[in-house]
Design an enzyme around this catalytic site. Sequence first.
Site, PDB file in Angstrom:
ATOM      1  N   ASP A  31       0.822  -1.206   0.000  1.00  0.00           N
ATOM      2  CA  ASP A  31       0.000   0.000   0.000  1.00  0.00           C
ATOM      3  C   ASP A  31       0.855   1.256   0.000  1.00  0.00           C
ATOM      4  O   ASP A  31       1.953   1.249  -0.564  1.00  0.00           O
ATOM      5  CB  ASP A  31      -0.954  -0.027   1.200  1.00  0.00           C
ATOM      6  CG  ASP A  31      -2.313   0.546   0.851  1.00  0.00           C
ATOM      7  OD1 ASP A  31      -2.503   1.757   1.028  1.00  0.00           O
ATOM      8  OD2 ASP A  31      -3.174  -0.210   0.394  1.00  0.00           O
TER       9      ASP A  31
ATOM     10  N   HIS B 133      -3.886   5.994   3.256  1.00  0.00           N
ATOM     11  CA  HIS B 133      -4.572   4.757   2.876  1.00  0.00           C
ATOM     12  C   HIS B 133      -3.978   3.543   3.590  1.00  0.00           C
ATOM     13  O   HIS B 133      -4.703   2.715   4.159  1.00  0.00           O
ATOM     14  CB  HIS B 133      -4.468   4.609   1.355  1.00  0.00           C
ATOM     15  CG  HIS B 133      -5.349   3.574   0.753  1.00  0.00           C
ATOM     16  ND1 HIS B 133      -4.922   2.297   0.459  1.00  0.00           N
ATOM     17  CD2 HIS B 133      -6.642   3.622   0.342  1.00  0.00           C
ATOM     18  CE1 HIS B 133      -5.907   1.617  -0.102  1.00  0.00           C
ATOM     19  NE2 HIS B 133      -6.965   2.391  -0.189  1.00  0.00           N
TER      20      HIS B 133
ATOM     21  N   SER C 145     -11.293  -1.073  -0.616  1.00  0.00           N
ATOM     22  CA  SER C 145      -9.964  -1.015   0.010  1.00  0.00           C
ATOM     23  C   SER C 145     -10.019  -1.394   1.470  1.00  0.00           C
ATOM     24  O   SER C 145      -9.070  -1.974   2.008  1.00  0.00           O
ATOM     25  CB  SER C 145      -9.397   0.406  -0.087  1.00  0.00           C
ATOM     26  OG  SER C 145      -8.675   0.595  -1.268  1.00  0.00           O
TER      27      SER C 145
END
Length: 534
Positions: free
Chosen positions: A231, A298, A485
Site C-alpha cells: 500500500d 490509505h 480497500s
Amino acid sequence: MQLTIDYIPEPTGRGGGEPFGPSWQGVTLPREILDRHGAKVLDPWAVGLDPGETRPDSTVYRADVLLVPGQVLRAREATDWIDAALYDVGLRLSRASIDRARDRELGAETVWMPAVLEIAPERRDVRADAWPALRALRRRLTEESGTDQAIRDGVAQISLDHLFVGSATSGIGSLSLGGEPATSGHAVTDEPGTATRPGYGRVPLTVVAGPPRRRTLEELGGPRITVVTLDTGVAAHPWFLPVTEPDAFLTVDPDGQQLIEDTHPAYEGRDIARLVGYEDLGHLPNPLIGTLNSHTGHGLMLAGLIAQIAPDARVLAYKVMHSDGVVPEEAVHAALDRMLALMDAGRNIDVLCCSFGGFAETGDAAMQALFDKVNQLRARGVIVVNAAGNYATSRPFYLAALSETAVPGPPVAPMLGVAAKNPDGTIAIFSNEHPAVRWRAPGAMVVSTFPPQFSGAQSALLATGERASLDCDAMGPFCGWSGTSFAAPIVAGVIAAELTRTIGQVGVDPVERARAVIDRMIEDKVARPEVVRI
C-alpha cells in the site's frame, strides 16, 4: 452491532447488464496523474489491428515500458532478437535497462523487470508506445518458426507495465461514480448539507477508545501471525509503536523496500514519480493549494482496521502505492519477490492484503505473470485477499477477478475477492461485482487510523479565532472512509484472528491450515468479534 462478513457460495449474475461495463470505467485518470507516472490509456477504438486480431480492452500502462523477464534481458541473443523485432516500429530496448538486468543477481524463478523503450538508431519521428511494441513482438513470434525455443518462451511472457489503482473512494458523485482516484484530492469536496455526494469520502472523526489490548509473545505462546499489506507505506500514529521497536504491531522491511525503489524503470533524466522509502510522505498534488492527495493515509487505515480485529498479529507494510493511488505493476512484482525470498529464508508470512487492482487489455492472459507469482506465495500457505474495486461494474478487476481461478498442481492457499457492504448489509453502491468476488465485508464509512500530521487545505468552513466548524480537510488521528480497500483488510484481519487460534498447533501443513481456516469462516458465518454486553 456485530461485525459480519458474508460468503456467497453461488453468486448470481445480474441480467441485462454489460458484462464488461462501459468502456470508460476504470480508465478515467486525469491527465496530470497520467503525466506524473509516464502513463497512457489504451483506447480500444484507436489502435491498429492485424487481420483476425481481437480488439483489446481498455487499460492503463506506462507509455514506454515493457515488463520483461530478467533472464531474457540478461541473454544477449534474446535482446538482439527483441531489438530486431522492435525495429519495425522504430524502437529498441534501452541500454540502461539491459545493463541493470545484467548487473542484478537473479535466482531460478522468473523475475519481471521494467525495460524502457527508446528510439532505435537512424529512426526519426517515432512515438515510443509499449502497446504497438508488444504487438510487434507477438507478430514476429507468429511469423518466424525457426526462432530458438528458449527465446520464444521468454518473449511470450513480455507484457505491458500496468498501473493499478487503490480502491478507496475519495468522493462519489452522480456523474463520476466509479472514477478513481478522485481528481481533487480533498477529503470531501462539498460543503455539509449539499446533496451532490452521498458522503463516501474520508471524513475526520473523534475516537474516544484506545487500541485493543495486545498479548505479549509469552502470553501468545508462539510466533505472531503476519499480514503483509502492499500500500502507501507507514506513518506515525498514537496507536502504534515506532516501526523500529521490537515486537511492534506495524513493521517495515527497509532492505525489501530498497528493492522496490530500485525497480523503478531505468529512465535517463525523466522526471517520473518514484516510490521512495517506506513512509507515506503525503505528497501534495499542488503544494500551492495544499490539497491532500486522494490516497494519503490509505495504508495506515488498513493497518488500523487489522489492529482492531487481530491485535495479536503484526502488519508488515510495503510501499507500492503512490499517495495519488497509483500502483506500478513492477513495484508489486518486486514486493512479491521479496516476500518469497523472506519465506525461503524462514520468515513466516500468513496473509497478503491487496487493496488495489486494475483492468487488463486481454483479460486473464494479461495478468498471468502476476497471478503465477502470487500462486507461488499461495503454494507456501499465504492466504491472499483482494479488493473488488470501486467502479460499480462487473468488468473483471484484477487480481480479485482471478480469486476463484483453478491452479494446476498441488493444492494452494485460498485467494479471496472482497466487495463492500453498507452498515445495513446492502452492497455498497460503488462496489464491483464479479463471479470470483465471493466475500462481502463492511466497506462504507469504516473508522480507522489516519496520520494526524497530514492536513488538507486547512480552509475551515467557518472560523472565528479558536472556534471553527468541522473542516473535512483538517484531518486528525482517525477518519471514516469508504471503499473495497477497507473491506479487504477487515477480511484479512478476521483471517489473522482465526489463524492466531492455531498458533499452538505443530506439524500442520501451512496450505492445509490456510484452507481449514477459510472453511471454518464459511461454516461459522464469519461473525467476528462477538458482542459482549456491559
